[in-house]
Design an enzyme around this catalytic site. Sequence first.
Site, PDB file in Angstrom:
ATOM      1  N   GLY A 199       2.867 -13.785   5.143  1.00 37.52           N
ATOM      2  CA  GLY A 199       1.745 -13.291   6.264  1.00 37.52           C
ATOM      3  C   GLY A 199       2.504 -13.163   7.775  1.00 37.52           C
ATOM      4  O   GLY A 199       3.632 -13.620   7.856  1.00 37.52           O
TER       5      GLY A 199
ATOM      6  N   TYR B 147      32.653  33.179  -3.514  1.00 40.30           N
ATOM      7  CA  TYR B 147      32.943  32.001  -3.461  1.00 40.30           C
ATOM      8  C   TYR B 147      34.239  31.590  -2.787  1.00 40.30           C
ATOM      9  O   TYR B 147      35.453  32.145  -3.454  1.00 40.30           O
ATOM     10  CB  TYR B 147      32.994  31.246  -4.655  1.00 40.30           C
TER      11      TYR B 147
ATOM     12  N   ASN C 259      39.725  27.832  -7.160  1.00 34.51           N
ATOM     13  CA  ASN C 259      40.461  26.787  -6.375  1.00 34.51           C
ATOM     14  C   ASN C 259      40.809  25.551  -7.347  1.00 34.51           C
ATOM     15  O   ASN C 259      41.204  24.467  -7.083  1.00 34.51           O
ATOM     16  CB  ASN C 259      39.760  26.552  -5.211  1.00 34.51           C
ATOM     17  N   TYR C 260      39.983  25.698  -8.530  1.00 33.17           N
ATOM     18  CA  TYR C 260      39.910  24.355  -9.359  1.00 33.17           C
ATOM     19  C   TYR C 260      40.455  24.651 -10.811  1.00 33.17           C
ATOM     20  O   TYR C 260      40.069  25.695 -11.556  1.00 33.17           O
ATOM     21  CB  TYR C 260      38.558  24.072  -9.625  1.00 33.17           C
TER      22      TYR C 260
ATOM     23  N   ASN D  65      -7.010  -4.203  16.869  1.00 36.58           N
ATOM     24  CA  ASN D  65      -5.637  -4.836  17.216  1.00 36.58           C
ATOM     25  C   ASN D  65      -4.583  -3.845  16.798  1.00 36.58           C
ATOM     26  O   ASN D  65      -4.424  -3.617  15.656  1.00 36.58           O
ATOM     27  CB  ASN D  65      -5.535  -6.294  16.490  1.00 36.58           C
TER      28      ASN D  65
ATOM     29  N   ARG E 101       0.700  -1.397   0.277  1.00 30.58           N
ATOM     30  CA  ARG E 101       0.054   0.206  -0.206  1.00 30.58           C
ATOM     31  C   ARG E 101       0.924   1.438   0.066  1.00 30.58           C
ATOM     32  O   ARG E 101       0.434   2.472  -0.118  1.00 30.58           O
ATOM     33  CB  ARG E 101      -0.879  -0.088   1.149  1.00 30.58           C
TER      34      ARG E 101
HETATM   35  C1  UD1 Z   1      -1.686  -5.905  10.895  1.00 30.22           C
HETATM   36  C2  UD1 Z   1      -2.571  -6.987  11.575  1.00 30.22           C
HETATM   37  C3  UD1 Z   1      -3.890  -6.304  11.690  1.00 30.22           C
HETATM   38  C4  UD1 Z   1      -3.693  -5.110  13.083  1.00 30.22           C
HETATM   39  C5  UD1 Z   1      -2.544  -4.169  12.149  1.00 30.22           C
HETATM   40  C6  UD1 Z   1      -2.052  -3.192  13.118  1.00 30.22           C
HETATM   41  C7  UD1 Z   1      -2.278  -9.212  10.762  1.00 30.22           C
HETATM   42  C8  UD1 Z   1      -2.800 -10.343  10.091  1.00 30.22           C
HETATM   43  N1  UD1 Z   1      -2.996  -8.095  11.002  1.00 30.22           N
HETATM   44  O1  UD1 Z   1      -2.423  -5.805   9.509  1.00 30.22           O
HETATM   45  O2  UD1 Z   1      -4.650  -7.010  12.792  1.00 30.22           O
HETATM   46  O3  UD1 Z   1      -4.734  -4.337  13.253  1.00 30.22           O
HETATM   47  O4  UD1 Z   1      -1.380  -4.935  11.708  1.00 30.22           O
HETATM   48  O5  UD1 Z   1      -1.039  -2.242  12.591  1.00 30.22           O
HETATM   49  O6  UD1 Z   1      -1.277  -9.508  11.675  1.00 30.22           O
HETATM   50  N2  UD1 Z   1       5.277  -8.611   7.851  1.00 30.22           N
HETATM   51  C9  UD1 Z   1       6.206  -9.469   7.627  1.00 30.22           C
HETATM   52  N3  UD1 Z   1       6.108 -10.577   6.737  1.00 30.22           N
HETATM   53  C10 UD1 Z   1       4.636 -10.791   6.300  1.00 30.22           C
HETATM   54  C11 UD1 Z   1       3.849  -9.794   6.051  1.00 30.22           C
HETATM   55  C12 UD1 Z   1       4.006  -8.715   7.025  1.00 30.22           C
HETATM   56  O7  UD1 Z   1       7.231  -9.480   8.318  1.00 30.22           O
HETATM   57  O8  UD1 Z   1       4.649 -11.876   5.284  1.00 30.22           O
HETATM   58  C13 UD1 Z   1       5.549  -7.390   8.532  1.00 30.22           C
HETATM   59  C14 UD1 Z   1       5.524  -6.314   7.887  1.00 30.22           C
HETATM   60  O9  UD1 Z   1       6.791  -5.990   7.509  1.00 30.22           O
HETATM   61  C15 UD1 Z   1       5.065  -5.231   8.911  1.00 30.22           C
HETATM   62  C16 UD1 Z   1       4.081  -6.228   9.820  1.00 30.22           C
HETATM   63  O10 UD1 Z   1       4.465  -7.409   9.701  1.00 30.22           O
HETATM   64  O11 UD1 Z   1       6.102  -4.647   9.424  1.00 30.22           O
HETATM   65  C17 UD1 Z   1       2.482  -5.871   9.722  1.00 30.22           C
HETATM   66  O12 UD1 Z   1       2.159  -6.263   8.400  1.00 30.22           O
HETATM   67  P1  UD1 Z   1       1.235  -5.443   7.474  1.00 30.22           P
HETATM   68  O13 UD1 Z   1       0.884  -5.956   6.104  1.00 30.22           O
HETATM   69  O14 UD1 Z   1       1.263  -3.881   7.609  1.00 30.22           O
HETATM   70  O15 UD1 Z   1      -0.084  -5.822   8.422  1.00 30.22           O
HETATM   71  P2  UD1 Z   1      -1.554  -4.994   8.475  1.00 30.22           P
HETATM   72  O16 UD1 Z   1      -2.445  -5.245   7.224  1.00 30.22           O
HETATM   73  O17 UD1 Z   1      -1.133  -3.449   8.928  1.00 30.22           O
HETATM   74 MG    MG Z   2       0.378  -2.313   8.843  1.00 35.94          MG
END
Ligand code: UD1
Ligand code: MG
Length: 473
Positions: A84, A373, A393-394, A176, A20
């Site tokens: 995820g 300068y 200077n150059y 959350n 995003r």
């Molecule tokens: C997530 C939460 C959501 C919460 C929100 C708060 C989940 C499924 N959802 O959603 O409930 O309200 O954060 O900000 O967790 N990341 C990884 N590996 C991956 C995917 C993500 O390391 O495969 C890391 C991203 O770099 C990021 C963090 O996890 O720093 C959160 O990921 P993001 O995609 O922003 O989750 P949200 O959709 O914001």
């Molecule tokens: Mg997020």
Amino acid sequence: MSDRLMNMTVVILAAGLGTRMRSKRAKVLHRAGGLTLVEHVVAAAAAVAPADRTIVVTGHQADEVEAVLAPLGVGFVRQVGQKGTGHALASCRERLQKSDGLLMVLYGDTPLLSPVTLQKLRDLQSTSGAAATLITTTLANPSGYGRVIINDKGDVTAIVEDKIATPQQKAIQVINSGIYCFQAPLLWKHITELVPNAVSGELYLTDMCEILTRHGHRVGALHIDDPDELLGINTRIELADADRVLRERKCRELMLDGVTIERPETVTIDPHVRVGVDTVVEPFARLLGMTEIGEECRVGAGAILESAVLEDRVVVGPYTLVANSRIETGAQVGPFARLRPDSHVGPDAHVGNFVELKKTHLGRGAKSQHLAYIGDSEIGAGANIGAGTIFCNYDGEKKHRTSIGERAFIGSNSTLVAPIEIGADSYVGAGSVITDAVPPEALALGRGRQVVKPGWVKGRKKAAVKEPSTSSS
Ligand code: UD1
Ligand code: MG
């Protein structure tokens, strides 16, 4: 170190791309408040675990993310394929499954977290007996966040992601934050039960709430009234929001320490910048990098100081740029001056408008007030560099140095061809091109001698009458 710190491991998830953001750069490397998003999270985590018990999960642009964080002493686990947040945490299982005590999970995209909030979460989790505790808050506009389902005992039974929430669930305003504290052994025992989400195919860490509840464990919530610090950055609009909050925090901190900041909402100050008491910072100033400012200074409107050192009572006029340079007590620089790296303005020296300095030391009380300068040079105390002076200077291949003795006077519009030495107390006549050394106390002139022809105009008119035009028209 206290037992509580010893027993805590922190995992920060920072492997995602951040679709995003619409960026080629991993989301956690975007900057707000002068640091990358993930650096802020690592800094907050230090309140609950030492760096050597903090693991950052990397994946997308892992080399870059690790390069930024390695100096902070944290460890890394790579997530192969970004499937995820649940998958990201599960990537640490091999490394951490034997850890007992508590495991705090943070997301790398929540840069406003306060250390105190993380300590509260730890304290609640260590006394409540729950399998896990997560931080929640209530948002007027909860869209984008996971909605928290809470039973009548106040326990969390599930988190429903925005993408898959029903209209009734979308109406829930308790969200959350993405900050959790688990009993580590229970997490590692059950994390293998996560299954891919039917809609996105990702493993959602948030499903752990349901899994733990299903096994008869309790998941608690720490509700925070001020939602600001829980902001998760998913778009550039939220990035700008976070930047604004972080900049405001820094300005407030400095104002409480005795710095006057006019229109602080327009001022940008990086986190490591230090400013002494009774210094005034005017609107739209930018104080960046490792800038250090002494007491009773004034930083003019729109000035940009990048890793600059200002001693006490220094005045930097409006729209002046200073990079990696030092300005000593009582000196005045600007408005509209430019100090390029390795410049050093001595005590009570003056650098005026449209003067550019590079690798130059200006001695005590030396002055260059307008349009010059001055590069690769040493200017003695009390010397005066006239308007329009250029240090050549150059030579097209190499840079050469210029040295100006104490109290020397360089007339306006002089051209000093380096390498060159101008002796103490000497004068250079205005408009001179100087190519040879000038000894102390001498006058050097290097320009065409002025010729005046009295009555020349009348003579020219008479000549025009005697010789009529030869044109045929
Ligand atoms: C997530 C939460 C959501 C919460 C929100 C708060 C989940 C499924 N959802 O959603 O409930 O309200 O954060 O900000 O967790 N990341 C990884 N590996 C991956 C995917 C993500 O390391 O495969 C890391 C991203 O770099 C990021 C963090 O996890 O720093 C959160 O990921 P993001 O995609 O922003 O989750 P949200 O959709 O914001
Ligand atoms: Mg997020």
